[in-house]
Enzyme design. Structure first.
Site, PDB file in Angstrom:
ATOM      1  CB  VAL A 175      -0.958  -0.027   1.214  1.00 27.23           C
ATOM      2  CG1 VAL A 175      -1.583   1.338   1.478  1.00 27.23           C
ATOM      3  CG2 VAL A 175      -2.039  -1.077   0.990  1.00 27.23           C
ATOM      4  CE1 TYR A 471       3.193  -0.437 -13.307  1.00 29.87           C
ATOM      5  CE2 TYR A 471       3.026  -0.123 -15.666  1.00 29.87           C
ATOM      6  CZ  TYR A 471       2.549  -0.681 -14.495  1.00 29.87           C
ATOM      7  OH  TYR A 471       1.442  -1.484 -14.529  1.00 29.87           O
TER       8      TYR A 471
HETATM    9  C1  LIG Z   1       4.335  -7.698  -9.788  1.00 28.76           C
HETATM   10  C2  LIG Z   1       3.984  -6.241  -9.778  1.00 28.76           C
HETATM   11  C3  LIG Z   1       2.712  -5.836 -10.183  1.00 28.76           C
HETATM   12  C4  LIG Z   1       2.348  -4.495 -10.161  1.00 28.76           C
HETATM   13  N1  LIG Z   1       1.088  -4.126 -10.552  1.00 28.76           N
HETATM   14  C5  LIG Z   1       0.714  -2.837 -10.500  1.00 28.76           C
HETATM   15  C6  LIG Z   1      -0.598  -2.419 -10.852  1.00 28.76           C
HETATM   16  O1  LIG Z   1      -1.441  -3.233 -11.226  1.00 28.76           O
HETATM   17  N2  LIG Z   1      -0.911  -1.113 -10.765  1.00 28.76           N
HETATM   18  C7  LIG Z   1       0.002  -0.178 -10.350  1.00 28.76           C
HETATM   19  O2  LIG Z   1      -0.345   1.007 -10.261  1.00 28.76           O
HETATM   20  N3  LIG Z   1       1.258  -0.545 -10.025  1.00 28.76           N
HETATM   21  C8  LIG Z   1       1.633  -1.833 -10.085  1.00 28.76           C
HETATM   22  N4  LIG Z   1       2.909  -2.180  -9.746  1.00 28.76           N
HETATM   23  C9  LIG Z   1       3.850  -1.125  -9.372  1.00 28.76           C
HETATM   24  C10 LIG Z   1       3.696  -0.765  -7.912  1.00 28.76           C
HETATM   25  O3  LIG Z   1       2.533   0.009  -7.720  1.00 28.76           O
HETATM   26  C11 LIG Z   1       4.893   0.062  -7.461  1.00 28.76           C
HETATM   27  O4  LIG Z   1       6.066  -0.693  -7.617  1.00 28.76           O
HETATM   28  C12 LIG Z   1       4.742   0.491  -6.006  1.00 28.76           C
HETATM   29  O5  LIG Z   1       5.629   1.549  -5.741  1.00 28.76           O
HETATM   30  C13 LIG Z   1       5.005  -0.653  -5.070  1.00 28.76           C
HETATM   31  O6  LIG Z   1       4.741  -0.313  -3.752  1.00 28.76           O
HETATM   32  P1  LIG Z   1       5.482  -1.132  -2.583  1.00 28.76           P
HETATM   33  O7  LIG Z   1       5.068  -0.538  -1.299  1.00 28.76           O
HETATM   34  O8  LIG Z   1       5.265  -2.583  -2.813  1.00 28.76           O
HETATM   35  O9  LIG Z   1       6.994  -0.837  -2.963  1.00 28.76           O
HETATM   36  P2  LIG Z   1       8.288  -0.345  -2.139  1.00 28.76           P
HETATM   37  O10 LIG Z   1       9.422  -0.857  -2.945  1.00 28.76           O
HETATM   38  O11 LIG Z   1       8.207  -0.730  -0.719  1.00 28.76           O
HETATM   39  O12 LIG Z   1       8.191   1.227  -2.250  1.00 28.76           O
HETATM   40  C14 LIG Z   1       8.149   1.916  -3.474  1.00 28.76           C
HETATM   41  C15 LIG Z   1       8.524   3.380  -3.256  1.00 28.76           C
HETATM   42  O13 LIG Z   1       7.635   3.983  -2.320  1.00 28.76           O
HETATM   43  C16 LIG Z   1       8.336   4.409  -1.159  1.00 28.76           C
HETATM   44  N5  LIG Z   1       7.500   4.056  -0.008  1.00 28.76           N
HETATM   45  C17 LIG Z   1       7.037   2.826   0.293  1.00 28.76           C
HETATM   46  N6  LIG Z   1       6.300   2.872   1.389  1.00 28.76           N
HETATM   47  C18 LIG Z   1       6.277   4.146   1.813  1.00 28.76           C
HETATM   48  C19 LIG Z   1       5.679   4.809   2.923  1.00 28.76           C
HETATM   49  N7  LIG Z   1       4.938   4.144   3.804  1.00 28.76           N
HETATM   50  N8  LIG Z   1       5.904   6.131   3.087  1.00 28.76           N
HETATM   51  C20 LIG Z   1       6.661   6.812   2.188  1.00 28.76           C
HETATM   52  N9  LIG Z   1       7.253   6.232   1.119  1.00 28.76           N
HETATM   53  C21 LIG Z   1       7.053   4.908   0.924  1.00 28.76           C
HETATM   54  C22 LIG Z   1       9.637   3.653  -1.185  1.00 28.76           C
HETATM   55  O14 LIG Z   1      10.640   4.316  -0.451  1.00 28.76           O
HETATM   56  C23 LIG Z   1       9.913   3.574  -2.662  1.00 28.76           C
HETATM   57  O15 LIG Z   1      10.429   4.792  -3.140  1.00 28.76           O
HETATM   58  C24 LIG Z   1       3.289  -3.527  -9.755  1.00 28.76           C
HETATM   59  C25 LIG Z   1       4.564  -3.934  -9.352  1.00 28.76           C
HETATM   60  C26 LIG Z   1       4.927  -5.270  -9.362  1.00 28.76           C
HETATM   61  C27 LIG Z   1       6.304  -5.675  -8.956  1.00 28.76           C
END
Ligand SMILES: Cc1cc2nc3c(=O)[nH]c(=O)nc-3n(C[C@H](O)[C@H](O)[C@H](O)COP(=O)(O)OP(=O)(O)OC[C@H]3O[C@@H](n4cnc5c(N)ncnc54)[C@H](O)[C@@H]3O)c2cc1C
Ligand SMILES: *[C@@H]1O[C@H](CO)[C@@H](O)[C@H](O)[C@H]1NC(C)=O
Ligand SMILES: *[C@@H]1O[C@H](CO)[C@@H](O)[C@H](O)[C@H]1NC(C)=O
Ligand SMILES: *[C@@H]1O[C@H](CO)[C@@H](O)[C@H](O)[C@H]1NC(C)=O
Ligand SMILES: *[C@@H]1O[C@H](CO)[C@@H](O)[C@H](O)[C@H]1NC(C)=O
Ligand SMILES: *[C@@H]1O[C@H](CO)[C@@H](O)[C@H](O)[C@H]1NC(C)=O
Length: 533
Positions: A175, A471
Site C-alpha cells: 500500500v 513504473y
Molecule cells: C508484480 C507487480 C505488479 C504491479 N502491478 C501494479 C498495478 O497493477 N498497478 C500499479 O499502479 N502498479 C503496479 N505495480 C507497481 C507498484 O505500484 C509500485 O512498484 C509500487 O511503488 C510498489 O509499492 P510497494 O510498497 O510494494 O513498494 P516499495 O518498494 O516498498 O516502495 C516503493 C517506493 O515507495 C516508497 N515508499 C514505500 N512505502 C512508503 C511509505 N509508507 N511512506 C513513504 N514512502 C514509501 C519507497 O521508499 C519507494 O520509493 C506492480 C509492481 C509489481 C512488482
C-alpha cells in the site's frame, strides 16, 4: 577540576566510537527516543544478526537486485509502533544516516532497499504495520501502509460483498508505494486511480511529527497522493473511500492467435476501448511464442473485468466491439474479491485466503525490467505490423495496453500529481521477463527492453514522453547525490508529472523537507536559491 576532564574523556570516547561505529551510537539514540512501553531494540537487525539477510531479501521483489553492487543497508528497522518511525527519522538526521522506507518492496528499481550513494543508510521496513480497519457505515477503510493490496481486498470482502477499492492487480504489492504513487487497476475507467479514493492520511514528517490531512495541509496531502511518499515523509496509513461493486462481476480473458485477426481486433480496440461503458475494462496484451518449426507468432490476450452480469456484457459487446467475437463460454461470473485473484492469474475457485499470502506468484519471481508509455492516438495497421516484427526480433517482449477514458477523463490533470488523464487512450506497459540469473543476462535483457521502447517512439506521447511514476525506470533520469537540483529532477519529473505538477511538488518539498532528508535517485528535489526556476 575532575568533572571537566571526565566529560572531555567521555566526549573523546563518543567521538571515537561514532567515527568507528556509527551503528552503535545510532542504536543508542533509537533506544533513548522511543517510548519505554514500546521498546525499539527488538525491531533492529544489524548485519551480524543471523536473520539480517532473510529480512533484507524477504521483500526484494525483483531478483535482478539480489546480488546488486549498489550500496546495501547498514541496518534494518522493522517498526511495531509509530514511535519507532519517529525515533528513526530523528536519530537518522542526528547521525548523518540516510533512510529508505519499504512497504511491499515492489519498486521496479529497488529504490526502497538499495542506494547509488555511498552514504550509509538503513531500511525502515513497514511489513509489521499492516492493519486494515473497514467501516461499512462510513464506507471507508483505514489501512496501514505495510499492508498488501491482497490484504486490503480481503479485509473489505470480509465485511461486505458490494464494496471494493480500485487498485493494482498484483496482490503482494504494498500500500505504501502503490497508493502514494497513484496506483491503477481494472476499475480505473469507472472509479479512477487508487489515489483518487484517498480521503485522509497519517504521515511522520522530517521533524518526527505525526500529521493527518488537516494538520499537514492540502499541498502536502496532494503531494503524497500520487507524487510518491518517499520524498516527503513516512506515510503510516491511508484512509480510503470505498466504491460500490455488484455482488457478481464478470471476468474473461480471451486469447486470439491468428495474427491477421489480431490486427483487425486491435485496430478496433484503439478506437473503442476507452469509449466503452465505464463498467467495462478490456486490457490488450501482446506476446510472442515460438512454434515447433521455430517460427515466431504474436499472440493476443484480453484480460477483462465487467462490473455487471454476463447477459448485459454480451449485448454491450455485440453493439460496440463485435470484432473480438466474445463467446458466452468465455465468461465467468464471480464476486469482486474472487475476481481480484483470478485477474491476477490464479485459477477460478482459488480460495480467497490466497490474497493474504506474501509469497510471490510462480512466474512473477523471475528477473524483469518494466517500462511505460502513454498512447494519445490509435496505432495504424502498418504501425502494428512494425511493432509485431520488432517484438519477434527482440527476445522476451510483452506489451500491455490498459484503456483509459471514462472516469479518468472527468478528473483534472492537476487534481493529483498523476497528470495522464483526458487525451490518453491507454497506458502502455512493456514487460521483459527472463529466466537466467546473473548480470550478463540482466544486461542483455535491459538492452532488449530499451530497444523495444525506442521502436515505439513514433506511436506514443512525446515532448514530454510521459511515463508512469509507479513504473519506476531509471532510464528516465537520475538525481545524483550532491547535485540534487531542480534541473536534474525535471528530467524525470516532467515525464512522471508534467511541468505544472512537478513545480508544485518541488514547492511542497521545499516547504516540508528543505534539506532533502527524504531522498532517493528519483526523488523530488527541494528548490535551492542557486536554482533557476
Ligand atoms: C508484480 C507487480 C505488479 C504491479 N502491478 C501494479 C498495478 O497493477 N498497478 C500499479 O499502479 N502498479 C503496479 N505495480 C507497481 C507498484 O505500484 C509500485 O512498484 C509500487 O511503488 C510498489 O509499492 P510497494 O510498497 O510494494 O513498494 P516499495 O518498494 O516498498 O516502495 C516503493 C517506493 O515507495 C516508497 N515508499 C514505500 N512505502 C512508503 C511509505 N509508507 N511512506 C513513504 N514512502 C514509501 C519507497 O521508499 C519507494 O520509493 C506492480 C509492481 C509489481 C512488482
Ligand atoms: C558496529 O556495531 C554493530 C552493532 O553492535 C556490530 O554488529 C558491528 O560489528 C560493529 N562494527 C564495527 C566495524 O565495529
Ligand atoms: C534494549 O533496551 C533496553 C532498555 O533500554 C536495554 O536495557 C537493553 O540493553 C537493550 N537491549 C539491547 C540488545 O540493546
Ligand atoms: C536479531 O534481531 C532481532 C530484532 O532485533 C532480535 O530479536 C534477535 O534476537 C536478533 N538475533 C540475533 C541472533 O542476534
Ligand atoms: C443482468 O443485469 C441486467 C441489468 O443490470 C438485469 O436487468 C438482468 O435482470 C440481469 N440478468 C440476470 C440473468 O441476472
Ligand atoms: C546471487 O549470487 C549467488 C552466488 O554467486 C548465486 O548463486 C545466485 O544465483 C545469484 N542470484 C541471483 C538472483 O542472481
Amino acid at each position: 577540576m575532575a568533572v571537566p576532564i571526565l566529560s572531555l574523556f567521555l566526549l573523546f570516547i563518543s567521538i571515537k566510537s561514532s567515527a568507528n561505529n556509527i551503528t552503535n551510537t545510532f542504536i543508542d539514540c533509537l533506544n533513548s527516543f522511543s517510548e519505554p512501553t514500546f521498546p525499539i531494540n527488538g525491531t533492529i537487525y544489524t548485519p551480524d544478526n543471523s536473520s539480517f539477510s532473510s529480512v533484507f531479501h524477504a521483500y526484494i521483489r525483483n531478483p535482478v537486485f539480489y546480488n546488486s553492487t549498489r550500496t546495501k543497508p547498514s541496518l534494518i528497522i522493522t517498526p511495531l509502533h509509530v514511535s519507532h518511525i519517529q525515533a528513526a527519522v530523528i536519530c537518522a538526521q542526528l547521525h548523518g544516516l540516510q533512510m529508505r522506507t519499504r512497504s511491499g518492496g515492489h519498486d521496479y528499481e529497488g529504490l526502497s532497499y538499495l542506494s547509488y550513494s555511498n552514504t550509509p543508510f538503513f531500511i525502515l521496513d513497514l511489513f509489521n504495520l499492516r492493519s486494515v480497519d473497514v467501516n461499512i457505515e462510513q464506507e471507508t477503510v483505514w489501512v496501514q501502509t505495510g499492508a498488501t493490496l491482497g490484504e486490503v481486498y480481503y479485509g473489505i470482502a470480509e465485511k461486505s460483498n458490494i464494496h471494493g477499492l480500485p487498485g493494482g492487480v498484483c496482490p503482494t504489492v504494498g500500500v505504501g508505494g502503490h497508493c502514494s504513487g497513484a496506483g491503477y487497476g481494472n476499475m480505473l475507467r469507472k472509479y479512477g486511480l487508487t489515489a483518487d479514493c484517498i480521503v485522509d492520511a497519517l504521515l511522520v514528517d522530517v521533524n518526527g511529527a505525526v500529521l493527518d490531512r488537516e494538520s499537514m495541509g492540502e499541498d502536502l496531502f496532494w503531494a503524497i497522493t500520487g507524487g510518491g511518499g518517499a520524498s516527503f515523509g513516512v506515510v503510516l496509513a491511508f484512509k480510503f473511500k470505498l466504491v460500490s461493486v455488484p455482488p457478481q462481476v464478470t471476468f474473461f480473458n480471451s486469447k486470439r492467435t491468428v495474427e491477421r485477426k489480431i490486427i483487425k481486433i486491435a485496430e478496433k480496440w484503439f478506437h473503442v476501448a476507452h469509449r466503452l461503458d465505464k463498467d467495462l475494462f478490456i486490457r490488450m496484451s501482446f506476446d510472442v511464442s515460438t512454434d515447433r518449426k521455430g517460427i515466431k507468432h504474436v499472440h493476443a490476450s484480453f484480460p477483462s473485468l465487467f462490473l455487471g452480469n454476463s447477459t448485459r456484457l454480451l449485448s454491450l459487446m455485440d453493439d460496440s466491439f463485435p470484432e473480438l467475437g466474445l463467446q458466452d463460454s468465455e465468461l465467468v461470473e464471480m464476486s469482486w474479491v474472487e475476481s481480484a485473484l483470478v485477474y491476477a492469474g490464479f485459477p477460478v475457485g482459488t480460495p480467497i485466503e490466497t490474497l493474504l499470502s506474501r509469497t510471490q506468484q510462480p512466474g512473477r519471481d523471475r528477473p524483469f525490467k518494466i517500462k511505460s508509455d502513454y498512447l494519445k492516438n490509435p496505432i495504424s495497421k502498418k504501425g502494428l505490423k512494425f511493432i509485431f516484427k520488432k517484438m519477434k526480433e527482440l527476445p522476451n517482449q510483452m506489451i500491455t495496453f490498459s484503456p483509459f477514458g471514462g472516469r479518468m477523463e472527468e478528473i483534472s490533470e492537476f487534481a493529483k500529481p498523476f497528470p495522464h488523464r483526458a487525451g490518453n487512450l491507454a497506458m502502455i506497459e512493456y514487460e521483459t521477463y527472463w529466466n537466467e540469473l546473473g548480470t550478463e543476462a540482466a544486461k542483455k535483457n535491459l538492452e532488449f527492453a530499451r530497444k523495444m521502447h525506442e521502436h515505439m517512439t513514433p506511436y506514443v506521447s512525446d515532448n514530454p514522453r510521459e511515463a508512469f511514476y509507479n513504473y519506476r525506470d531509471l532510464d528516465n533520469g537520475v538525481n545524483h547525490h550532491g547535485k540534487y537540483s531542480y534541473e536534474e529532477g525535471m528530467v524525470y519529473g516532467i515525464r512522471y508529472f508534467k511541468e505544472v505538477n512537478y513545480n508544485r511538488l518541488v514547492m511542497v518539498k521545499t516547504m516540508v523537507d528543505p534539506n532533502n532528508f527524504f531522498s532517493n535517485e528519483q526523488g523530488i528535489p527541494a528548490f535551492q536559491s542557486s536554482d533557476d526556476m
